[in-house]
Design an enzyme around this catalytic site. Structure first.
Site, PDB file in Angstrom:
ATOM      1  N   ARG A   1     -17.656 -40.605 -25.212  1.00  0.00           N
ATOM      2  CA  ARG A   1     -17.192 -41.898 -24.721  1.00  0.00           C
ATOM      3  C   ARG A   1     -18.243 -42.975 -24.982  1.00  0.00           C
ATOM      4  O   ARG A   1     -17.933 -44.064 -25.418  1.00  0.00           O
ATOM      5  CB  ARG A   1     -16.917 -41.781 -23.217  1.00  0.00           C
ATOM      6  CG  ARG A   1     -16.380 -43.048 -22.627  1.00  0.00           C
ATOM      7  CD  ARG A   1     -15.792 -42.915 -21.222  1.00  0.00           C
ATOM      8  NE  ARG A   1     -15.942 -41.699 -20.490  1.00  0.00           N
ATOM      9  CZ  ARG A   1     -14.942 -40.900 -20.149  1.00  0.00           C
ATOM     10  NH1 ARG A   1     -13.711 -41.181 -20.536  1.00  0.00           N
ATOM     11  NH2 ARG A   1     -15.153 -39.827 -19.425  1.00  0.00           N
ATOM     12  N   TYR A   2     -19.495 -42.635 -24.697  1.00  0.00           N
ATOM     13  CA  TYR A   2     -20.602 -43.573 -24.907  1.00  0.00           C
ATOM     14  C   TYR A   2     -21.251 -43.259 -26.256  1.00  0.00           C
ATOM     15  O   TYR A   2     -21.265 -42.102 -26.672  1.00  0.00           O
ATOM     16  CB  TYR A   2     -21.647 -43.399 -23.814  1.00  0.00           C
ATOM     17  CG  TYR A   2     -21.151 -43.609 -22.409  1.00  0.00           C
ATOM     18  CD1 TYR A   2     -20.865 -44.884 -21.947  1.00  0.00           C
ATOM     19  CD2 TYR A   2     -20.986 -42.539 -21.542  1.00  0.00           C
ATOM     20  CE1 TYR A   2     -20.431 -45.079 -20.649  1.00  0.00           C
ATOM     21  CE2 TYR A   2     -20.561 -42.726 -20.242  1.00  0.00           C
ATOM     22  CZ  TYR A   2     -20.277 -44.001 -19.794  1.00  0.00           C
ATOM     23  OH  TYR A   2     -19.861 -44.189 -18.506  1.00  0.00           O
TER      24      TYR A   2
ATOM     25  N   ARG B   1     -24.373 -40.372 -26.142  1.00  0.00           N
ATOM     26  CA  ARG B   1     -24.351 -39.103 -25.413  1.00  0.00           C
ATOM     27  C   ARG B   1     -22.945 -38.535 -25.352  1.00  0.00           C
ATOM     28  O   ARG B   1     -21.970 -39.285 -25.325  1.00  0.00           O
ATOM     29  CB  ARG B   1     -24.933 -39.254 -24.013  1.00  0.00           C
ATOM     30  CG  ARG B   1     -24.282 -40.320 -23.149  1.00  0.00           C
ATOM     31  CD  ARG B   1     -25.325 -40.889 -22.171  1.00  0.00           C
ATOM     32  NE  ARG B   1     -24.765 -41.715 -21.115  1.00  0.00           N
ATOM     33  CZ  ARG B   1     -24.537 -43.027 -21.242  1.00  0.00           C
ATOM     34  NH1 ARG B   1     -24.724 -43.637 -22.395  1.00  0.00           N
ATOM     35  NH2 ARG B   1     -24.067 -43.716 -20.222  1.00  0.00           N
TER      36      ARG B   1
ATOM     37  N   ARG C   1     -11.530 -32.734 -12.074  1.00  0.00           N
ATOM     38  CA  ARG C   1     -10.959 -31.983 -13.198  1.00  0.00           C
ATOM     39  C   ARG C   1     -10.097 -30.834 -12.676  1.00  0.00           C
ATOM     40  O   ARG C   1      -9.967 -29.798 -13.321  1.00  0.00           O
ATOM     41  CB  ARG C   1     -12.073 -31.432 -14.104  1.00  0.00           C
ATOM     42  CG  ARG C   1     -12.868 -32.513 -14.797  1.00  0.00           C
ATOM     43  CD  ARG C   1     -13.472 -32.049 -16.122  1.00  0.00           C
ATOM     44  NE  ARG C   1     -14.193 -33.159 -16.736  1.00  0.00           N
ATOM     45  CZ  ARG C   1     -15.521 -33.315 -16.691  1.00  0.00           C
ATOM     46  NH1 ARG C   1     -16.275 -32.396 -16.120  1.00  0.00           N
ATOM     47  NH2 ARG C   1     -16.097 -34.361 -17.248  1.00  0.00           N
TER      48      ARG C   1
ATOM     49  N   ASP D   1     -12.539 -40.050  -7.481  1.00  0.00           N
ATOM     50  CA  ASP D   1     -11.589 -40.333  -8.564  1.00  0.00           C
ATOM     51  C   ASP D   1     -10.143 -40.143  -8.113  1.00  0.00           C
ATOM     52  O   ASP D   1      -9.870 -39.481  -7.114  1.00  0.00           O
ATOM     53  CB  ASP D   1     -11.883 -39.408  -9.753  1.00  0.00           C
ATOM     54  CG  ASP D   1     -13.200 -39.758 -10.428  1.00  0.00           C
ATOM     55  OD1 ASP D   1     -13.419 -40.946 -10.707  1.00  0.00           O
ATOM     56  OD2 ASP D   1     -14.005 -38.831 -10.656  1.00  0.00           O
TER      57      ASP D   1
ATOM     58  N   ASP E   1     -15.784 -44.324 -12.019  1.00  0.00           N
ATOM     59  CA  ASP E   1     -15.336 -43.975 -13.359  1.00  0.00           C
ATOM     60  C   ASP E   1     -13.999 -44.680 -13.561  1.00  0.00           C
ATOM     61  O   ASP E   1     -13.024 -44.381 -12.867  1.00  0.00           O
ATOM     62  CB  ASP E   1     -15.186 -42.449 -13.481  1.00  0.00           C
ATOM     63  CG  ASP E   1     -15.867 -41.935 -14.726  1.00  0.00           C
ATOM     64  OD1 ASP E   1     -15.544 -42.439 -15.821  1.00  0.00           O
ATOM     65  OD2 ASP E   1     -16.711 -41.032 -14.599  1.00  0.00           O
TER      66      ASP E   1
ATOM     67  N   LYS F   1     -18.198 -45.245 -16.692  1.00  0.00           N
ATOM     68  CA  LYS F   1     -18.643 -45.509 -15.318  1.00  0.00           C
ATOM     69  C   LYS F   1     -19.244 -46.900 -15.239  1.00  0.00           C
ATOM     70  O   LYS F   1     -19.948 -47.314 -16.141  1.00  0.00           O
ATOM     71  CB  LYS F   1     -19.725 -44.513 -14.919  1.00  0.00           C
ATOM     72  CG  LYS F   1     -19.277 -43.074 -14.846  1.00  0.00           C
ATOM     73  CD  LYS F   1     -20.470 -42.176 -14.570  1.00  0.00           C
ATOM     74  CE  LYS F   1     -20.168 -40.716 -14.828  1.00  0.00           C
ATOM     75  NZ  LYS F   1     -19.778 -40.417 -16.216  1.00  0.00           N
TER      76      LYS F   1
HETATM   77  C1  LIG Z   1     -20.276 -39.470 -16.882  1.00  0.00           C
HETATM   78  C2  LIG Z   1     -20.266 -39.306 -18.323  1.00  0.00           C
HETATM   79  C3  LIG Z   1     -21.462 -39.293 -19.062  1.00  0.00           C
HETATM   80  C4  LIG Z   1     -22.814 -39.445 -18.413  1.00  0.00           C
HETATM   81  O1  LIG Z   1     -23.014 -40.747 -17.992  1.00  0.00           O
HETATM   82  P1  LIG Z   1     -24.444 -41.203 -17.474  1.00  0.00           P
HETATM   83  O2  LIG Z   1     -24.194 -42.564 -16.941  1.00  0.00           O
HETATM   84  O3  LIG Z   1     -25.375 -41.165 -18.644  1.00  0.00           O
HETATM   85  O4  LIG Z   1     -24.862 -40.227 -16.415  1.00  0.00           O
HETATM   86  C5  LIG Z   1     -21.401 -39.153 -20.419  1.00  0.00           C
HETATM   87  N1  LIG Z   1     -20.216 -39.028 -21.042  1.00  0.00           N
HETATM   88  C6  LIG Z   1     -19.057 -39.038 -20.371  1.00  0.00           C
HETATM   89  C7  LIG Z   1     -17.805 -38.898 -21.127  1.00  0.00           C
HETATM   90  C8  LIG Z   1     -19.040 -39.188 -18.991  1.00  0.00           C
HETATM   91  O5  LIG Z   1     -17.879 -39.180 -18.337  1.00  0.00           O
END
Ligand SMILES: *Cc1c(COP(=O)(O)O)cnc(C)c1O
Ligand code: SF4
Length: 368
Positions: free
Chosen positions: A103-104, A107, A125, A288, A325, A332
Site C-alpha cells: 500500500r505504501y 514497505r 481480519r 476497524d 485505517d 493509516k
Molecule cells: C499498517 C500497514 C503498514 C505499516 O504501517 P506503519 O505506519 O509503517 O506501521 C504497512 N502496510 C500496510 C498495508 C499496512 O496496512
C-alpha cells in the site's frame, strides 16, 4: 517448555488444552449454558481459541470482564452493520501477489500464515483468519519473495497474518534470511500476539530466529499486540524480555475497545506497563469496521478525549499515536487530538489552557 508443532486443535500447552468451542468455554465457566446455542452460531462463522495463559486471566462467570470480552465469543458478533466490511482496511485492492499487501511505497506486509494462537473477537481480519485457513504455499512464498526482490523501493517487510510466530523457528529463520538476502530490504518487522497468548512458545529457538536479521546486518523489530494491562502477566513480561535482551527492540499496538480499555485508568496502566517492559507504545488503533464488532467500537471523539487525558498525565514514552485505517485501503492516518488552533496562532497546554504563539507579550523579567 518444548516448542509445539503445528497449530491444530487438541494441542496441549503446559498440560492444558486450548479451548476451541463454546462447549469447552462453558465447561471452563466462561459461558453461561443459556448462551451456548447462540455462541455455537458465532463459532461456526468465526474462529475461537483461548489459550491456557489467557484462560488464566479471564474472570469466570463475568461476560463483561475485559479479557472475556476480547476472547470469549458473543452473540452480538452475528449483528453485522451496513457500514462494516469483510475487508475493512482494503487489503485486497493492494495485493500484487498472494500474501503481499503493498500500500505504501517503501514497505509491504507479508502474510505467511492465517492462523493465530488466540482469536480476538474484534479481529479486523476475522473473515480471513482461522485454524484451517492454512499458510502461504512454498510456491506462493517464492512468488512473494520474487516480488519483493524485484521492487527496489521496498525498504521494510512486515511479517503479519495471522500470527507469523506460529511458524516453526526454522521456517521463520528461513524466511527472514531470504528477505535479508535482498539488498534493498533493510528492516524486518514482525507483528505478533503470541507472547501474550502463549508466552512459553517464545522459546530460545524462536528468539534466535527473530535475531537472524541482526546477524546479517539488518534491523529486526517485534510489535506486540496488547490491549489490557492484565495481559502483561509475569510470564508475558519474561517472554518479551527474552526478545529485547537479544537486541530486538519491541513496540506495541493496541486496539481501542469499548469495555476493555476505553477509560484513562486502564489505558494509562497499559501504556506504563508496556514501557516498564521496555516496549515503546507505537499505535492506538481506532477499532476497524470488521463485521459484527459494533459493540467494541468507540467514537473517534471518545478516542481523542482519552488521548487528551493521557497527554500530560503520563510520560511521553507512554504516548502511542492514535490512528485510523481508512476504509478502502487508503492507509493509516493519525487522528489524535490537535493542540494547535486552526490558524496556528495558539497552542493548548496539557491543562487545557491556550497560549498565543509566538507570545504577544514577552513575560517581564522575574515573572517566571
Ligand atoms: C499498517 C500497514 C503498514 C505499516 O504501517 P506503519 O505506519 O509503517 O506501521 C504497512 N502496510 C500496510 C498495508 C499496512 O496496512
Ligand atoms: S491476533 Fe491479530 S490477526 Fe489474530 S485474531 Fe487477534 S487481531 Fe486477529
Amino acid at each position: 517448555m518444548k516448542a509445539i508443532k503445528g497449530n491444530v486443535s487438541g494441542e496441549k500447552v503446559a498440560g492444558e488444552r486450548i479451548l476451541r468451542t463454546p462447549a469447552e468455554l462453558a465447561e471452563a465457566g466462561f459461558v453461561a449454558p443459556a448462551r451456548l446455542a447462540a455462541l455455537q452460531q458465532v463459532a461456526a462463522r468465526y474462529a475461537v481459541a483461548v489459550t491456557p495463559a489467557l484462560a488464566a486471566l479471564i474472570e469466570a462467570g463475568d461476560a463483561d470482564d475485559p479479557m472475556a470480552r476480547q476472547f470469549v465469543p458473543d452473540a452480538r458478533e452475528l449483528d453485522a452493520r451496513p457500514e462494516e466490511n469483510v475487508d475493512p482496511i482494503g487489503d485486497d485492492r493492494f495485493s500484487p501477489v498472494e500474501g503481499v499487501v503493498h500500500r505504501y511505497p517503501d514497505r509491504v506486509l507479508l502474510k505467511l500464515i492465517n492462523a493465530c494462537a488466540v482469536y480476538c473477537r474484534f479481529c479486523f481480519r476475522r473473515e480471513r483468519v482461522g485454524p484451517g485457513k492454512g499458510a502461504l504455499s512454498a510456491h506462493a512464498l517464492r512468488a512473494a519473495l520474487d516480488y519483493i526482490g524485484s521492487t527496489p523501493q521496498i525498504w521494510e517487510v512486515i511479517l503479519t497474518g495471522g500470527d507469523p510466530l506460529l511458524l516453526s523457528a526454522r521456517r521463520l529463520a528461513a524466511v527472514l534470511n531470504a528477505l535479508c538476502d535482498i539488498p534493498h530490504v533493510k528492516v524486518l518487522r514482525v507483528h505478533t500476539r503470541l507472547p501474550v497468548a502463549a508466552p512459553d512458545r517464545v522459546t530460545a529457538m524462536l528468539v534466535r530466529a527473530l535475531g537472524a536479521p541482526i546477524r546479517k546486518g539488518k534491523a529486526s523489530f517485534v510489535v506486540l499486540h496488547a490491549n489490557h494491562p492484565r495481559e502483561l502477566a509475569p510470564a508475558v513480561r519474561a517472554a518479551c524480555a527474552r526478545v529485547i535482551n537479544a537486541g530486538i527492540p519491541m513496540l506495541s499496538q493496541t486496539v481501542l475497545l469499548r469495555g476493555v480499555n476505553d477509560d484513562v485508568e486502564t489505558l494509562s496502566a497499559l501504556m506504563r506497563a508496556l514501557v516498564e517492559c521496555r516496549i515503546k507504545p507505537y499505535y492506538l488503533h481506532h477499532a476497524d469496521l470488521a463485521p459484527g464488532t459494533a459493540h467494541f467500537r468507540t467514537t473517534i471523539a471518545e478516542g481523542q478525549a482519552l488521548m487528551r487525558t493521557l497527554h500530560g498525565r503520563v510520560s511521553g514514552l507512554c504516548q502511542p499515536s492514535y490512528v485510523l485505517d481508512i476504509p478502502g485501503g487508503y492507509g493509516k492516518s493519525p487522528i489524535g487530538p490537535s493542540y494547535l488552533s486552526a490558524d496556528a496562532s495558539a497552542v493548548e497546554d496539557f491543562n487545557g489552557r491556550m497560549h498565543a504563539y509566538p507570545p504577544r507579550h514577552a513575560p517581564a523579567c522575574g515573572q517566571r
